[in-house]
Design a protein around this motif. Structure first.
Motif, short mmCIF file in Angstrom:
data_model
loop_
_atom_site.label_atom_id
_atom_site.label_comp_id
_atom_site.label_asym_id
_atom_site.label_seq_id
_atom_site.Cartn_x
_atom_site.Cartn_y
_atom_site.Cartn_z
N ASP A 125 14.22 20.36 8.82
CA ASP A 125 13.11 21.26 8.69
C ASP A 125 12.07 20.72 9.91
OD1 ASP A 125 13.54 22.54 6.44
OD2 ASP A 125 12.66 21.00 5.02
N ALA A 126 11.22 21.64 10.46
CA ALA A 126 10.51 21.18 11.68
C ALA A 126 9.23 20.29 11.11
CB ALA A 126 9.91 22.70 12.31
N HIS A 127 8.53 20.95 10.23
CA HIS A 127 7.31 20.15 9.80
C HIS A 127 7.44 19.35 8.54
CE1 HIS A 127 5.25 21.90 13.12
NE2 HIS A 127 5.83 23.17 12.53
N ILE A 128 7.57 17.93 8.44
CA ILE A 128 7.47 17.49 7.28
C ILE A 128 6.35 16.60 7.07
CG2 ILE A 128 8.85 15.58 6.11
CD1 ILE A 128 11.43 16.59 7.72
N HIS A 129 5.69 17.03 5.98
CA HIS A 129 4.24 16.16 5.64
C HIS A 129 4.59 15.16 4.45
CE1 HIS A 129 1.54 18.78 7.84
NE2 HIS A 129 2.41 19.74 7.56
N MET A 130 4.47 13.86 4.84
CA MET A 130 4.59 12.90 3.83
C MET A 130 2.99 12.40 3.51
SD MET A 130 7.65 13.10 2.83
CE MET A 130 7.94 11.70 1.90
N PRO A 131 2.95 12.11 2.22
CA PRO A 131 1.63 11.39 1.80
C PRO A 131 1.73 10.03 2.53
CG PRO A 131 3.32 11.34 0.06
CD PRO A 131 3.82 12.04 1.01
N SER A 132 0.08 9.61 2.79
CA SER A 132 -0.05 8.31 3.50
C SER A 132 -0.43 7.57 2.48
CB SER A 132 -1.06 8.78 4.58
OG SER A 132 -0.84 9.46 5.33
N PRO A 133 -0.03 6.33 2.95
CA PRO A 133 -0.41 4.79 2.06
C PRO A 133 -1.81 4.83 1.87
CG PRO A 133 0.86 4.17 4.03
CD PRO A 133 0.54 5.57 4.08
N SER A 134 -2.24 4.24 0.54
CA SER A 134 -3.55 4.13 0.37
C SER A 134 -3.72 2.65 -0.20
CB SER A 134 -3.89 5.12 -0.73
OG SER A 134 -5.17 4.95 -1.17
N TYR A 135 -5.07 1.97 -0.05
CA TYR A 135 -5.47 0.93 -0.79
C TYR A 135 -5.69 0.89 -2.24
CZ TYR A 135 -6.35 -0.80 4.23
OH TYR A 135 -6.49 -1.36 5.49
N TRP A 136 -6.33 2.23 -2.63
CA TRP A 136 -6.72 2.16 -3.91
C TRP A 136 -5.84 1.97 -4.94
CZ3 TRP A 136 -10.87 0.63 -2.06
CH2 TRP A 136 -11.40 1.26 -0.71
N PRO A 137 -4.80 2.53 -5.05
CA PRO A 137 -3.85 2.12 -6.44
C PRO A 137 -3.99 0.72 -6.92
CG PRO A 137 -2.82 3.90 -4.92
CD PRO A 137 -4.05 3.36 -4.36
N VAL A 138 -3.76 0.03 -5.53
CA VAL A 138 -3.42 -1.48 -5.96
C VAL A 138 -5.00 -2.18 -6.43
CG1 VAL A 138 -3.49 -2.31 -3.71
CG2 VAL A 138 -2.59 -3.85 -5.40
N VAL A 139 -5.96 -1.71 -5.62
CA VAL A 139 -7.35 -2.20 -5.85
C VAL A 139 -7.92 -1.66 -7.31
CG1 VAL A 139 -9.89 -2.04 -5.54
CG2 VAL A 139 -8.11 -2.12 -3.63
N LEU A 140 -7.23 -0.53 -7.84
CA LEU A 140 -7.76 0.01 -9.16
C LEU A 140 -7.04 -0.81 -10.29
CD1 LEU A 140 -9.49 2.40 -10.25
CD2 LEU A 140 -7.34 3.69 -10.05
N ALA A 141 -5.97 -1.28 -10.10
CA ALA A 141 -5.20 -1.73 -11.10
C ALA A 141 -5.68 -3.20 -11.07
CB ALA A 141 -3.53 -1.78 -10.52
N VAL A 142 -5.82 -3.89 -9.84
CA VAL A 142 -6.43 -5.21 -10.11
C VAL A 142 -8.06 -5.29 -10.98
CG1 VAL A 142 -7.43 -7.06 -8.55
CG2 VAL A 142 -5.33 -6.02 -7.91
N PHE A 188 0.96 -1.22 0.04
CA PHE A 188 0.09 -0.15 0.14
C PHE A 188 0.85 1.05 -0.04
CE2 PHE A 188 -2.58 -3.10 2.25
CZ PHE A 188 -3.43 -3.56 1.34
N THR A 189 2.10 1.13 -0.23
CA THR A 189 3.01 2.25 -0.01
C THR A 189 2.61 3.17 -1.37
OG1 THR A 189 5.23 2.84 0.24
CG2 THR A 189 4.93 1.21 -1.58
N VAL A 190 3.01 4.72 -0.92
CA VAL A 190 3.14 5.37 -1.93
C VAL A 190 4.60 6.32 -2.05
CG1 VAL A 190 0.53 5.98 -1.98
CG2 VAL A 190 2.25 7.24 -0.60
N ASP A 191 5.66 5.71 -1.21
CA ASP A 191 6.88 6.23 -1.16
C ASP A 191 7.44 6.11 -2.35
OD1 ASP A 191 9.24 7.04 -0.58
OD2 ASP A 191 9.62 5.50 0.45
#
Lengths: 118, 668, 212
Positions: free
Chosen positions: B595-612, B44-47
Motif C-alpha cells: 500500500d502506498a499510504h499507511i497511517h499508523m497512530p502515534s504514541p501518546s503520553y496520556w495512557p500511562v499518565v492516566l493509569a498512574v 509511550f507506545t500504542v503499537d
C-alpha cells in the motif's frame, strides 16, 4: 476492509447531510426535531401520570401501572432519543445483550430471596 | 516508532492538508513522544504488538510470583503441624496466589496474546483504539504492582480470592490488605473492560476484506466470546468491589449482619462475575489449541462452526450457573435444582469441543512438537478436570466436596492443565512469530514432561485428600488425623509437595529455554513459516513489520494462508493437496504490491499518565484524601489532554523534523 | 467517554489523506468504531446499575431504627427534578440534531441548556441528600441508607461526569478543537446522557414511586 463506505449510518437528523444514505423512516424524516418534541411531550405526560399515583390510590393495580409507565418511558427514550429505531441493528444488539443479561441475572437473584428459599 | 507517513518537508505538506492542524496551532502543551528507540518507544507506545509483548512479560513475572506463593503453600503442607508460615501469612499467601494467577497472570497473558495476534489474524494494522489499548496495559501494570505493595504495607489480603463477607470485613480482617485487594482488582478490571471493548470493536469492524465472521480464525472467535463475557461480567464485580470498599472505608452497612445484611448478596454478586470469569480464563486457551492442533495434524479443524458455536454457548450458559458455587450456602432446594441442571448442561458444548479436537487429530499427520504436546496435554488434563467438575454439578455430591481439596484438585486440573497448558502451547507455537527465534524443542520437551508429571503429582492426590476430608485453606494438618493405608493424608500431601517442586522445575526449564534463546543468543533464527501454518498472522515477516501487512490481504477461505500455499491437484490417487507456493513467495508478492499510504497512530503520553493517576487515587482512598485529590486531578488532566490529542502526531513533533523523507517506510 | 471519542479513523477522514484503500480507513460493517464502543459500554453499564438497583431493592425495607423511605421522600420535589432531567434529554437530542446539520452555534446553545438542566438535577439531589441527612439518614445509618446513597450517588456522579463532558464539548466546539468528527462526538456524549436519563427513569419508579 470497507464493505460500505458510509462512515456511520444515518438517523433522522442526518438526512440533510447524507441524502440517499438515510433509512426509510417515513414521516419522521422530514421534521425530526418535531418528532423529538412530540416524544418529549408524551414523556412529560407519562411522568405526570406516574406522579399522580402519589395522590391517587390505584390499589393492587398501583405497582403494575407504574412499571408499565416506566418501561414505556424507557423504550421511548431508547428508540427515539437514542435512535435505536432508525439506527443500525448492531448497536441495539450490543445494548440489548447487556440489558437482557441484567434482567436475567438480577431478577434471578432477587427471586431467589423471595421464593426459592421458602 | 509508529510508522507515520512523514511529510517530506514540513511546510509544504502541512499546507496541503487543509483541515489538519498546523504546527503553530498544535494541540496540547507537549510534543508527542515519537521517538522510535529507547525506553520511550515502549512506555509511550500504542503499537498493539509492543503492548502485547509487554503484557506477556509482565504477566509472566507475576506468574513467577504466584508460583513462588504456591510453593510456599505446598512447603507449609509438606509435614504435619508445620511452621514454615504462620496462619496469618498462610491466609495471605493463598489469597494472593489465586488473585495473582487469575487477575495478574492468566487474564493479562490472554490480553497479551489477543493484543498481538487478533489484529494479525484478521488482517488489520492495529486495534480500533490504540491509546485505549495502551491505557489498559498500564492499568494492569500499576494495578498489579499496587496489589503486591500491600505485602510491604501492613500485609496482603487474607480473605481468600472470593473474599466472602462479612469474613473480609474490618472486624475479621483489620489490615489494609482487603482494601488493597478491592482497589487493585478494580483497577485491573478497568484494564480488562477497556481492553474488551477495544477488542470487540476491532474484531467486528477491522477485519480484512472478505473475512466474514465465519472465516475468522478460531482463536479470534474465542477471544471475541471472552471479551463479551468480560464486558458483561466485569460491571458486576465492580459493584461488589465498590460495596466492599465503601463498607470498609466509609462504613457502609452492606455486609453488616447485625444491621440485617444478607451475606448471600456478596456471594451472588461475586459469582455472577466469578463464573463467567472461569470461562474467561479457559476459552482463549481453547482457541489456542484449536489453532495448534490443526497445524500439527495437517488437517483443518474438525467442525469449525461447532467449535465456534460451542464456545459461544459455553459463554452464554456460563452466565446462568453462578449459584453452583453456593450450593452449600442454604440457597433453597428450588434454586439448587435449577442451577444444578444448568451446570450439567455446560458439559455438552465442552464435550463437543473435546470431540472436535480429537477428530481433528484423527487420521492426521501428527507432528509432536512442544506446542502440539501442550495442546494434547490440555485436551487430556482438561477432560479429567471437566469430569470432576460434573461431580460438583450434582448438588448432593457437591455438598460433600465443598471447601475440600477435591475442589482444589478440580480447578487446578481445568486451570493449570487447561488454561496454562494452552498458554504454553501458545508460547511455543507463536514464539518464532513474535521474536523471530525458535525456542529449543529438546528443552521444550523437558519443559512439557516436567510440567505434566509435576501437575499430576501435585493435583492428582488432592482428589484423594479432598474426599478424605482435608479442608481447603487449612494451614496445618495434624499427624493424628491423617489415617493410614493407601489413603493416608500425610503421604499424599508429601507427594503433592514433591509434585509442586517438579512443576516449578518445569517452569524454570521454560525460563532457561527463553534465556538460552535470547540472552545467550543460541536460538535458531526462525524460518518464515516454521510450522506450515494456516492463518493470516503467518503471512508477514517474523517478527511482523510495524504496520503488520504491506498490503492488506483479501480473504477467501477459513485457513487463508494455507490455501494460498496449497492447491488441490487431481492425481491418480484422487484429489491431493500440493504445495504450489512458499511463504517467501507469498510475502514477496505482498511486498511488491505494498500500500502506498499507511497511517499508523502515534504514541501518546496520556495512557500511562492516566493509569498512574488512578493508582494514586487508590492509595489516597486508603491513606489520605489529599492524595486522592491529587490523583483525581492527574486523572482529569490526562483525560482532557487525551481528548484534545489527535491520534496522529503533528509534523512538528518529529525530531529531526522529517530529515529523510519516507525513510521509515522504505526500510520496512 | 471523551477518551473513546478521539480515534484514528475519524482523524483520517478529516486528514485529507483518506484515499479509500484498505487499512485503518473503512470498517468491516460500515459503522463507526466509536459508536459501537459507546453502545457496548452502555450495555456494560446496564449491569453496573442493575447491581446497584438490586442491592437497593434487597435492602429497601431494612432501615432498622433509622428513618425509612416513607418518612423521607418528597415526591413533588423529586418529580420536578426527574422532569428536568427528562427534558434535558430533549435538549440533548436537539443539540445532536443541530450538530449533524453542522450548525455549531445552535449545537452549543442546546448543549449548554442540557448542561444547565443537568446541573439543576444534581443541585436538587444535593439538596435532597442534605435534608435527608438532617432528618437523621446518614450513610452508615442503616442498610437502606447505605444502599440508597450509593445507588443515587453513583447516578449523580454519572450525571456530573456528563455535565463536565458537555461543558468541555461546548468549549471545544467554540475553539474548533475537536480532533475528529464533531457531530459524532456530540452524538456519543448524547448517547451517554440519554442512558443516564433512562437509568433515572428506572430509579425514579423503583426507588421513589413504588412503596416499600
Amino acid at each position: 476492509m470497507t464493505e460500505t463506505a458510509i462512515e456511520h449510518t444515518a438517523h433522522p437528523a442526518d438526512h440533510d447531510a447524507h441524502g440517499a444514505a438515510g433509512h426509510d423512516t417515513g414521516a419522521h424524516q422530514h421534521h425530526p426535531d418535531l418528532t423529538y418534541v412530540k416524544v418529549a411531550g408524551v414523556l412529560a405526560v407519562l411522568t405526570a401520570l406516574e406522579t399522580a399515583t402519589y395522590w391517587v390510590d390505584l390499589g393492587s393495580f398501583h405497582t403494575p401501572f407504574l412499571l408499565i409507565m416506566m418501561v414505556t418511558k424507557f423504550v421511548l427514550v431508547l428508540l427515539f432519543f437514542m435512535h435505536l429505531k432508525f439506527d443500525n441493528k448492531l448497536f441495539g444488539v450490543l445494548f440489548y445483550m447487556g440489558l437482557g443479561l441484567t434482567l436475567m441475572v438480577y431478577l434471578a437473584v432477587l427471586f431467589s430471596y423471595r421464593f426459592f428459599t421458602r | 516508532m509508529a510508522i507515520i507517513e512523514r511529510p517530506s518537508t514540513t511546510p509544504a505538506v502541512a499546507g496541503s492538508a487543509p483541515s489538519f492542524v498546523g504546527p503553530a496551532d498544535a494541540y496540547g502543551a507537549f510534543r508527542r513522544p515519537v521517538t522510535s528507540r529507547g525506553w520511550r518507544s515502549w512506555v509511550f507506545t500504542v503499537d498493539h504488538k509492543k503492548l502485547g509483548i509487554m503484557y506477556g512479560v509482565v504477566a509472566f513475572c507475576f506468574f513467577l510470583v504466584g508460583g513462588l506463593e504456591a510453593l510456599l503453600i505446598r512447603t507449609q503442607l509438606a509435614a504435619p503441624d508445620n511452621t514454615v508460615l504462620s496462619a496469618g501469612t498462610y491466609n495471605q499467601m493463598f489469597t494472593m496466589h489465586a488473585t495473582t494467577m487469575i487477575f495478574l497472570f492468566v487474564m493479562p497473558m490472554v490480553s497479551g496474546f489477543a493484543n498481538y495476534m487478533v489484529p494479525l489474524q484478521i488482517g488489520a494494522r492495529d486495534v480500533a483504539f490504540p491509546r485505549l489499548n495502551a491505557f489498559g496495559f498500564w492499568c494492569f501494570l500499576v494495578g498489579g504492582i499496587f496489589l503486591n505493595t500491600s505485602w510491604f504495607l501492613g500485609g496482603a489480603a487474607d480473605g481468600g480470592w472470593f473474599m466472602y463477607q462479612p469474613n473480609a470485613s474490618h472486624l475479621f480482617s483489620p489490615s489494609h490488605g482487603v482494601d488493597y485487594w478491592a482497589l487493585g482488582v478494580q483497577i485491573t478490571g478497568i484494564a480488562s473492560l477497556t481492553g474488551a471493548i477495544n477488542l470487540i470493536v476491532t474484531i467486528i469492524n477491522m477485519r480484512a476484506p472478505g473475512m466474514t465472521m465465519w472465516k475468522m480464525p478460531i482463536f479470534t472467535w474465542m477471544v471475541l466470546v471472552v471479551q463479551f463475557l468480560l464486558v458483561f461480567s466485569l460491571p458486576v464485580i465492580t459493584v461488589a468491589l465498590f460495596l466492599l470498599t465503601f463498607s470498609r472505608v466509609f462504613g457502609g452497612q452492606f455486609f453488616n449482619v447485625q444491621a440485617g445484611a444478607d451475606p448471600l448478596l456478596w456471594q451472588h454478586l461475586f459469582w455472577i462475575f466469578g463464573h463467567p470469569e472461569v470461562y474467561i480464563l479457559i476459552l482463549p486457551s481453547f482457541g489456542i489449541v484449536s489453532e495448534v492442533l490443526p497445524v500439527f495434524s495437517r488437517k483443518p479443524l474438525f467442525g469449525y462452526k461447532f467449535v465456534a458455536f460451542s464456545g459461544a454457548a459455553i459463554g452464554f450458559v456460563g452466565f446462568g450457573v453462578w449459584a453452583h458455587h453456593m450450593f452449600a450456602s442454604g440457597l433453597g432446594p428450588l434454586s439448587v435444582a435449577v442451577f444444578s441442571v444448568g451446570t450439567m448442561m455446560i458439559a455438552i458444548p465442552t464435550g463437543v469441543k473435546i470431540i472436535n479436537w480429537t477428530l481433528t487429530m484423527w487420521g492426521g499427520k501428527l507432528r509432536f512438537t512442544t506446542a502440539m504436546l501442550f495442546a494434547i496435554g490440555l485436551v487430556i488434563e482438561f477432560t479429567i478436570g471437566g469430569l470432576s467438575g460434573v461431580t460438583h454439578a450434582v448438588s448432593p455430591s457437591d455438598t460433600q466436596q465443598t471447601d475440600t481439596y477435591y475442589i482444589v484438585a478440580h480447578f487446578h486440573y481445568v486451570l493449570f492443565g487447561g488454561a496454562i497448558f494452552g498458554l504454553f502451547a501458545g508460547f511455543y507455537y507463536w514464539w518464532p512469530k513474535i521474536f523471530g527465534k525458535l525456542l529449543n524443542e529438546r528443552i521444550g520437551k523437558w519443559n512439557f514432561w516436567l510440567m505434566v508429571i509435576g501437575m499430576n503429582l501435585t493435583f492428582g492426590p488432592m482428589h484423594m485428600i479432598g474426599l478424605q476430608g482435608q479442608p481447603r485453606r487449612m494451614v496445618v494438618w495434624p499427624q493424628n488425623l491423617t489415617g493410614d493405608g493407601l489413603f493416608n493424608l500425610g503421604f499424599w500431601n508429601k507427594v503433592a509437595t514433591v509434585g509442586s517442586y517438579i512443576l516449578g522445575l518445569g517452569v524454570l526449564t521454560f525460563v532457561w529455554n527463553v534465556t538460552r534463546t535470547h540472552l545467550l543468543r543460541k536460538g535458531e533464527v526462525a524460518p518464515l513459516d516454521p510450522w506450515d501454518a494456516r492463518t493470516l498472522e503467518w503471512m508477514t515477516s517474523n517478527p511482523p513489520k510495524e504496520h503488520n501487512f504491506d498490503a492488506i490481504p483479501t480473504v477467501h477461505e477459513v485457513d487463508e494462508f494455507f490455501h494460498r500455499k496449497y492447491e488441490e491437484v487431481e492425481t491418480d490417487h484422487g484429489v491431493r493437496l500440493v504445495k504450489t507456493r512458499s511463504a517467501e513467495e507469498i510475502l514477496a508478492d505482498q511486498e511488491a504490491h505494498a500500500d502506498a499510504h499507511i497511517h499508523m497512530p502515534s504514541p501518546s503520553y496520556w495512557p500511562v499518565v492516566l493509569a498512574v493517576g488512578l493508582v494514586i487515587v487508590a492509595y489516597g482512598v486508603i491513606y489520605s484524601v489529599l492524595l486522592a485529590v491529587v490523583g483525581a486531578l492527574i486523572t482529569l488532566g490526562a483525560s482532557f489532554a487525551w481528548a484534545l490529542e489527535p491520534s496522529t502526531a503533528d509534523p512538528s513533533d518529529f525530531d529531526p523534523p522529517a530529515g529523510t523523507p519516507g525513510k521509515e517506510l522504505a526500510n520496512v | 467517554m471523551s477518551d473513546i471519542a478521539a480515534h484514528p479513523e475519524v482523524i483520517h477522514a478529516v486528514d485529507g489523506h483518506d484515499d479509500g484503500h484498505a487499512g485503518s480507513h473503512g470498517t468491516s460493517t460500515g459503522l463507526s468504531n466509536n459508536k459501537l464502543a459507546m453502545w457496548l459500554f452502555l450495555g456494560s453499564e446496564c449491569l453496573l446499575f442493575g447491581g446497584l438497583i438490586s442491592t437497593y431493592m434487597l435492602y429497601r425495607g431494612r432501615n432498622g431504627t433509622g428513618p425509612g423511605p416513607d418518612a423521607l421522600w418528597d415526591i413533588p420535589l423529586t418529580s420536578i427534578s426527574s422532569f428536568v432531567l427528562l427534558m434535558s434529554s430533549l435538549t440533548m437530542v436537539l443539540a445532536v440534531s443541530h450538530a449533524h446539520q453542522g450548525n455549531d452555534r445552535k449545537t452549543q446553545i442546546w448543549l449548554s441548556v442540557t448542561a444547565l438542566l443537568g446541573a439543576t438535577f444534581v443541585g436538587a439531589q444535593v439538596y435532597e441528600f442534605t435534608s435527608f441527612y438532617h432528618e437523621g439518614l446518614g450513610y452508615t445509618t442503616s442498610l437502606f441508607s447505605s444502599s440508597f446513597y450509593t445507588l443515587t450517588g453513583f447516578h449523580g456522579v454519572h450525571v456530573s461526569v456528563g455535565i463536565i463532558m458537555l461543558m468541555a464539548l461546548v468549549a471545544m466546539i467554540g475553539k474548533d478543537k475537536i480532533p475528529g468528527n464533531k457531530a459524532e462526538s456530540v452524538e456519543l456524549i448524547g448517547l451517554y446522557w440519554h442512558f443516564v436519563d433512562v437509568v433515572w427513569i428506572v430509579i425514579f419508579t423503583l426507588v421513589y414511586l413504588i412503596p416499600a
